[in-house]
Scaffold this active site. Structure first.
Site, PDB file in Angstrom:
ATOM      1  N   GLN A 104      -1.667  -6.477  -9.514  1.00  0.00           N
ATOM      2  CA  GLN A 104      -0.236  -6.159  -9.553  1.00  0.00           C
ATOM      3  C   GLN A 104       0.228  -5.743  -8.166  1.00  0.00           C
ATOM      4  O   GLN A 104       1.412  -5.548  -7.943  1.00  0.00           O
ATOM      5  CB  GLN A 104       0.018  -5.000 -10.511  1.00  0.00           C
ATOM      6  N   ASN A 105      -0.737  -5.571  -7.265  1.00  0.00           N
ATOM      7  CA  ASN A 105      -0.387  -5.071  -5.932  1.00  0.00           C
ATOM      8  C   ASN A 105       0.145  -6.174  -5.043  1.00  0.00           C
ATOM      9  O   ASN A 105      -0.281  -7.325  -5.146  1.00  0.00           O
ATOM     10  CB  ASN A 105      -1.607  -4.426  -5.278  1.00  0.00           C
TER      11      ASN A 105
ATOM     12  N   ASP B 259       0.059  -5.601  -1.673  1.00  0.00           N
ATOM     13  CA  ASP B 259      -0.618  -5.435  -0.380  1.00  0.00           C
ATOM     14  C   ASP B 259      -1.738  -6.481  -0.258  1.00  0.00           C
ATOM     15  O   ASP B 259      -2.170  -7.063  -1.248  1.00  0.00           O
ATOM     16  CB  ASP B 259      -1.157  -3.986  -0.240  1.00  0.00           C
TER      17      ASP B 259
ATOM     18  N   HIS C  94       2.657  -9.989  -8.909  1.00  0.00           N
ATOM     19  CA  HIS C  94       3.939  -9.386  -8.525  1.00  0.00           C
ATOM     20  C   HIS C  94       4.373  -9.774  -7.110  1.00  0.00           C
ATOM     21  O   HIS C  94       5.197  -9.095  -6.504  1.00  0.00           O
ATOM     22  CB  HIS C  94       3.868  -7.853  -8.650  1.00  0.00           C
TER      23      HIS C  94
ATOM     24  N   CYS D 299      13.589 -17.882  -0.012  1.00  0.00           N
ATOM     25  CA  CYS D 299      15.055 -17.994  -0.033  1.00  0.00           C
ATOM     26  C   CYS D 299      15.585 -17.314  -1.289  1.00  0.00           C
ATOM     27  O   CYS D 299      15.074 -17.541  -2.384  1.00  0.00           O
ATOM     28  CB  CYS D 299      15.415 -19.481  -0.047  1.00  0.00           C
TER      29      CYS D 299
ATOM     30  N   SER E 110      -1.398   2.476 -14.480  1.00  0.00           N
ATOM     31  CA  SER E 110      -1.008   3.539 -15.408  1.00  0.00           C
ATOM     32  C   SER E 110      -0.702   3.041 -16.824  1.00  0.00           C
ATOM     33  O   SER E 110      -0.491   3.837 -17.726  1.00  0.00           O
ATOM     34  CB  SER E 110       0.209   4.273 -14.846  1.00  0.00           C
TER      35      SER E 110
ATOM     36  N   ALA F  38     -11.622   4.616  -8.099  1.00  0.00           N
ATOM     37  CA  ALA F  38     -12.119   3.233  -8.039  1.00  0.00           C
ATOM     38  C   ALA F  38     -13.165   3.060  -6.940  1.00  0.00           C
ATOM     39  O   ALA F  38     -14.180   2.389  -7.143  1.00  0.00           O
ATOM     40  CB  ALA F  38     -10.948   2.285  -7.812  1.00  0.00           C
TER      41      ALA F  38
HETATM   42  P1  NAD Z   1       1.147   3.156 -11.033  1.00  0.00           P
HETATM   43  O1  NAD Z   1       1.581   3.732  -9.743  1.00  0.00           O
HETATM   44  O2  NAD Z   1       2.048   3.207 -12.195  1.00  0.00           O
HETATM   45  O3  NAD Z   1      -0.200   3.897 -11.470  1.00  0.00           O
HETATM   46  C1  NAD Z   1      -1.238   4.126 -10.571  1.00  0.00           C
HETATM   47  C2  NAD Z   1      -2.473   4.453 -11.355  1.00  0.00           C
HETATM   48  O4  NAD Z   1      -3.553   4.536 -10.435  1.00  0.00           O
HETATM   49  C3  NAD Z   1      -2.405   5.799 -12.090  1.00  0.00           C
HETATM   50  O5  NAD Z   1      -2.792   5.591 -13.433  1.00  0.00           O
HETATM   51  C4  NAD Z   1      -3.436   6.662 -11.357  1.00  0.00           C
HETATM   52  O6  NAD Z   1      -4.156   7.510 -12.227  1.00  0.00           O
HETATM   53  C5  NAD Z   1      -4.364   5.618 -10.797  1.00  0.00           C
HETATM   54  N1  NAD Z   1      -5.097   6.042  -9.603  1.00  0.00           N
HETATM   55  C6  NAD Z   1      -4.737   6.950  -8.656  1.00  0.00           C
HETATM   56  N2  NAD Z   1      -5.713   7.048  -7.730  1.00  0.00           N
HETATM   57  C7  NAD Z   1      -6.711   6.192  -8.102  1.00  0.00           C
HETATM   58  C8  NAD Z   1      -7.985   5.853  -7.564  1.00  0.00           C
HETATM   59  N3  NAD Z   1      -8.450   6.411  -6.445  1.00  0.00           N
HETATM   60  N4  NAD Z   1      -8.740   4.936  -8.232  1.00  0.00           N
HETATM   61  C9  NAD Z   1      -8.301   4.348  -9.363  1.00  0.00           C
HETATM   62  N5  NAD Z   1      -7.101   4.651  -9.927  1.00  0.00           N
HETATM   63  C10 NAD Z   1      -6.318   5.554  -9.294  1.00  0.00           C
HETATM   64  O7  NAD Z   1       0.669   1.713 -10.706  1.00  0.00           O
HETATM   65  P2  NAD Z   1       0.715   0.406 -11.561  1.00  0.00           P
HETATM   66  O8  NAD Z   1       0.226   0.654 -12.946  1.00  0.00           O
HETATM   67  O9  NAD Z   1       0.001  -0.572 -10.705  1.00  0.00           O
HETATM   68  O10 NAD Z   1       2.268   0.012 -11.722  1.00  0.00           O
HETATM   69  C11 NAD Z   1       3.303   0.247 -10.793  1.00  0.00           C
HETATM   70  C12 NAD Z   1       3.918  -0.987 -10.169  1.00  0.00           C
HETATM   71  O11 NAD Z   1       4.164  -0.729  -8.765  1.00  0.00           O
HETATM   72  C13 NAD Z   1       2.988  -2.157 -10.143  1.00  0.00           C
HETATM   73  O12 NAD Z   1       3.702  -3.331 -10.053  1.00  0.00           O
HETATM   74  C14 NAD Z   1       2.243  -1.905  -8.837  1.00  0.00           C
HETATM   75  O13 NAD Z   1       1.476  -2.943  -8.367  1.00  0.00           O
HETATM   76  C15 NAD Z   1       3.358  -1.551  -7.925  1.00  0.00           C
HETATM   77  N6  NAD Z   1       2.814  -0.842  -6.726  1.00  0.00           N
HETATM   78  C16 NAD Z   1       2.055  -1.540  -5.836  1.00  0.00           C
HETATM   79  C17 NAD Z   1       1.476  -0.916  -4.732  1.00  0.00           C
HETATM   80  C18 NAD Z   1       0.630  -1.718  -3.764  1.00  0.00           C
HETATM   81  O14 NAD Z   1       0.847  -2.932  -3.627  1.00  0.00           O
HETATM   82  N7  NAD Z   1      -0.339  -1.114  -3.095  1.00  0.00           N
HETATM   83  C19 NAD Z   1       1.680   0.458  -4.536  1.00  0.00           C
HETATM   84  C20 NAD Z   1       2.492   1.156  -5.471  1.00  0.00           C
HETATM   85  C21 NAD Z   1       3.033   0.488  -6.582  1.00  0.00           C
END
Ligand code: NAD
Length: 242
Positions: A97-98, A100, A115, A123, A186, A228
């Site tokens: 979902q990230n 990055d 995502h 565009c 989450s 993780a």
């Molecule tokens: P979220 O922010 O809703 O939840 C993050 C989850 O990660 C939480 O449940 C938390 O407990 C857990 N977490 C925190 N530290 C951790 C670790 N060290 N190891 C493992 N888990 C850990 O994220 P989501 O569920 O991915 O949903 C939010 C939306 O925002 C998604 O689309 C997400 O990809 C996007 N988002 C992306 C990035 C990125 O690209 N790096 C950053 C922030 C949000």
């Protein structure tokens, strides 16, 4: 320490990662900052309405995220998943979902960004020009590039309220997996939060990995509590008779 999860020769593994997998690299998750994302409310910067309202603010936010992503490195969780791919090959499907680029920087190749991607743009009018690699920093309305068709260039990101990319391919992979591992998500953002239910219907073993129980924890057959980067290295044991 969690007991290792055996991957047998008949297993297919679907791994879904969320913001938590990049937390130990220094990229803030969305939930862990009280709904604020680098100081912004999501609706201000990550929705189609925000783009219509204030494209300059949207690009300032994604420019900042591009800078942040360039200043961090993959962590042991990203490397562990890249190594897993080297061991099981095409029987692993990594869906993130990230936005990055840390999975690919760690060496993952069979990877799908449902995502979108921080370092791609497209565009806004979907004129037919495909999305393209872009590491530009755009901080004023005048700096926002234009497509050949005249429309503005937007980040190649699936905003809240938009449909994630290639869902048919994702559901096909979920249908044939025998194991689903979700890392650092989450369980609040759909459709990704529903993947566990989908995989369970076809009998897959389902495992969650993260420091706290996600909202959809009851749907998993196992929850492994921990960061993780500490849990993933060594969590999967690939059977030698592959
Ligand atoms: P979220 O922010 O809703 O939840 C993050 C989850 O990660 C939480 O449940 C938390 O407990 C857990 N977490 C925190 N530290 C951790 C670790 N060290 N190891 C493992 N888990 C850990 O994220 P989501 O569920 O991915 O949903 C939010 C939306 O925002 C998604 O689309 C997400 O990809 C996007 N988002 C992306 C990035 C990125 O690209 N790096 C950053 C922030 C949000």
């Amino acid at each position: 320490m969690a007991s290792p999860i055996e991957i047998g020769s008949g297993d297919r593994l679907f791994v879904l990662t969320g913001a938590g997998v990049s937390a130990e690299s220094g990229l803030p998750t969305f939930r862990d900052s009280n709904g604020l994302w680098n100081g912004y409310r999501v609706e201000e910067v990550a929705t189609p309405e925000a783009w219509i309202e204030d494209a300059e603010k949207v690009w300032r936010f994604y420019s900042m995220r591009r800078r942040d992503a360039l200043n961090c490195e993959p962590n042991p969780a990203h490397y562990a998943l890249a190594e897993l791919e080297r061991n099981v090959g095409e029987r692993l499907f990594l869906c993130t979902q990230n936005v990055d680029p840390l999975h690919e920087r760690a060496g993952s190749k069979r990877l799908f960004h449902m995502h979108g991607e921080l370092f791609r743009s497209r565009c806004e009018a979907e004129c037919g020009r495909p999305e393209f690699v872009d590491d530009g920093i755009y901080e004023t309305a005048a700096a926002i590039p234009r497509c050949e068709c005249g429309a503005r260039i937007r980040p190649h990101i699936v905003w809240f309220g938009e449909i994630p990319l290639e869902m048919d391919r994702i559901y096909a992979e979920l249908d044939r997996c025998t194991m689903l591992a979700v890392v650092g998500s989450s369980g609040t953002v759909y459709p990704a939060a529903g993947f566990v239910e989908w995989a369970r219907r076809s009998g897959a073993r389902t495992i969650y990995i993260g420091p706290e129980r996600p909202l959809n924890a009851v749907m998993f057959s196992e929850v492994v509590l921990g960061k993780a980067g500490e849990v993933l290295p060594g969590l999967f044991r690939v059977s030698k008779t592959q």
